[in-house]
Motif scaffolding. Structure first.
Motif, PDB file in Angstrom:
ATOM      1  N   VAL A  65       0.886  -1.163   0.000  1.00  0.00           N
ATOM      2  CA  VAL A  65       0.000   0.000   0.000  1.00  0.00           C
ATOM      3  C   VAL A  65       0.920   1.208   0.000  1.00  0.00           C
ATOM      4  N   ILE A  66       0.835   1.989  -1.079  1.00  0.00           N
ATOM      5  CA  ILE A  66       1.755   3.105  -1.272  1.00  0.00           C
ATOM      6  C   ILE A  66       0.995   4.384  -1.603  1.00  0.00           C
ATOM      7  N   LYS A  67       1.605   5.523  -1.306  1.00  0.00           N
ATOM      8  CA  LYS A  67       1.013   6.827  -1.643  1.00  0.00           C
ATOM      9  C   LYS A  67       1.010   6.971  -3.165  1.00  0.00           C
TER      10      LYS A  67
ATOM     11  N   ARG B 188       2.899  -1.804 -12.583  1.00  0.00           N
ATOM     12  CA  ARG B 188       1.724  -0.943 -12.456  1.00  0.00           C
ATOM     13  C   ARG B 188       0.939  -1.296 -11.208  1.00  0.00           C
ATOM     14  N   VAL B 189       0.230  -0.320 -10.681  1.00  0.00           N
ATOM     15  CA  VAL B 189      -0.624  -0.562  -9.520  1.00  0.00           C
ATOM     16  C   VAL B 189      -1.839  -1.368  -9.952  1.00  0.00           C
ATOM     17  N   SER B 190      -2.404  -2.128  -9.019  1.00  0.00           N
ATOM     18  CA  SER B 190      -3.589  -2.919  -9.346  1.00  0.00           C
ATOM     19  C   SER B 190      -4.873  -2.188  -8.978  1.00  0.00           C
ATOM     20  N   ASP B 191      -4.766  -1.236  -8.047  1.00  0.00           N
ATOM     21  CA  ASP B 191      -5.963  -0.501  -7.629  1.00  0.00           C
ATOM     22  C   ASP B 191      -5.538   0.804  -6.973  1.00  0.00           C
ATOM     23  N   ILE B 192      -6.406   1.803  -7.063  1.00  0.00           N
ATOM     24  CA  ILE B 192      -6.177   3.092  -6.401  1.00  0.00           C
ATOM     25  C   ILE B 192      -7.430   3.421  -5.614  1.00  0.00           C
TER      26      ILE B 192
ATOM     27  N   LYS C 262      -7.041   3.637   4.340  1.00  0.00           N
ATOM     28  CA  LYS C 262      -7.816   2.549   4.940  1.00  0.00           C
ATOM     29  C   LYS C 262      -8.440   1.655   3.860  1.00  0.00           C
ATOM     30  N   GLU C 263      -9.030   2.294   2.834  1.00  0.00           N
ATOM     31  CA  GLU C 263      -9.635   1.528   1.733  1.00  0.00           C
ATOM     32  C   GLU C 263      -8.571   0.712   0.980  1.00  0.00           C
ATOM     33  N   ALA C 264      -7.412   1.311   0.767  1.00  0.00           N
ATOM     34  CA  ALA C 264      -6.332   0.614   0.066  1.00  0.00           C
ATOM     35  C   ALA C 264      -5.835  -0.573   0.879  1.00  0.00           C
TER      36      ALA C 264
ATOM     37  N   GLY D 297      -4.380   9.268  -4.504  1.00  0.00           N
ATOM     38  CA  GLY D 297      -4.815   8.691  -3.227  1.00  0.00           C
ATOM     39  C   GLY D 297      -3.806   7.684  -2.716  1.00  0.00           C
ATOM     40  N   TRP D 298      -4.269   6.457  -2.518  1.00  0.00           N
ATOM     41  CA  TRP D 298      -3.413   5.361  -2.050  1.00  0.00           C
ATOM     42  C   TRP D 298      -3.570   4.188  -2.995  1.00  0.00           C
ATOM     43  N   ALA D 299      -2.455   3.569  -3.352  1.00  0.00           N
ATOM     44  CA  ALA D 299      -2.467   2.502  -4.347  1.00  0.00           C
ATOM     45  C   ALA D 299      -2.098   1.162  -3.736  1.00  0.00           C
ATOM     46  N   VAL D 300      -2.605   0.111  -4.371  1.00  0.00           N
ATOM     47  CA  VAL D 300      -2.246  -1.267  -4.046  1.00  0.00           C
ATOM     48  C   VAL D 300      -1.405  -1.763  -5.214  1.00  0.00           C
ATOM     49  N   LYS D 301      -0.234  -2.306  -4.884  1.00  0.00           N
ATOM     50  CA  LYS D 301       0.684  -2.744  -5.934  1.00  0.00           C
ATOM     51  C   LYS D 301       1.417  -4.002  -5.477  1.00  0.00           C
TER      52      LYS D 301
END
Length: 150
Positions: free
Chosen positions: A91-93, A107-111, A116-118, A97-101
């Protein structure tokens, strides 16, 4: 079966390029979550159309920056290859917002809007893979590690 901009369900062929690309990304993510193909495709199509209606021109342009690539196209290190299945989720800035990678992914998988959501999304992905979550502070340093059950 993971889809790409080169290989996708026929029902997506008449969609505009950004909507098709978004639908493919959503459908692939849903398939990763064990949705049946028959449910994933119409849900992903609906969500992609909704996204396109609400997205700014800049957001759509940014999304299309990778041309015809989707997360599953040619590059296996893009975040969805089997070699990343044993890697931790980070979980990175992110500028949005905040990304999941996944560790080692390009590449990130989700933003998500909030950290908290990330973290919650990263926990879901990591639990599915049987790996851990590594949460970072905004400066990039590690804040904590979260073990997940497989």
């Amino acid at each position: 079966m993971p889809w790409s901009m080169k290989d996708y369900p026929a029902s997506l062929k008449n969609l505009e390029k950004p909507v098709r690309k978004k639908a493919i990304d959503i459908a692939n993510a849903m398939m990763d979550e064990d949705y049946e193909e028959g449910r994933a495709i119409p849900i992903a199509t609906s969500k992609a159309k909704e996204w396109a209606e609400n997205a700014s021109t800049d957001e759509i342009d940014d999304f299309l920056t990778h041309d015809d690539e989707t997360e599953r196209d040619a590059d296996p290190s893009s975040g969805s290859g089997p070699e990343l299945m044993n890697k931790a989720e980070h979980v990175i800035k992110h500028k949005k917002g905040w990304a999941v990678k996944a560790e080692g992914a390009k590449r990130v998988s989700d933003i998500k809007d909030t950290k908290k959501e990330a973290i919650e999304r990263a926990k879901e992905i990591a639990a599915h893979k049987g790996t851990e979550v590594i949460v970072h502070l905004a400066d990039g340093s590690v804040q904590r590690k979260i073990k997940t059950g497989s």
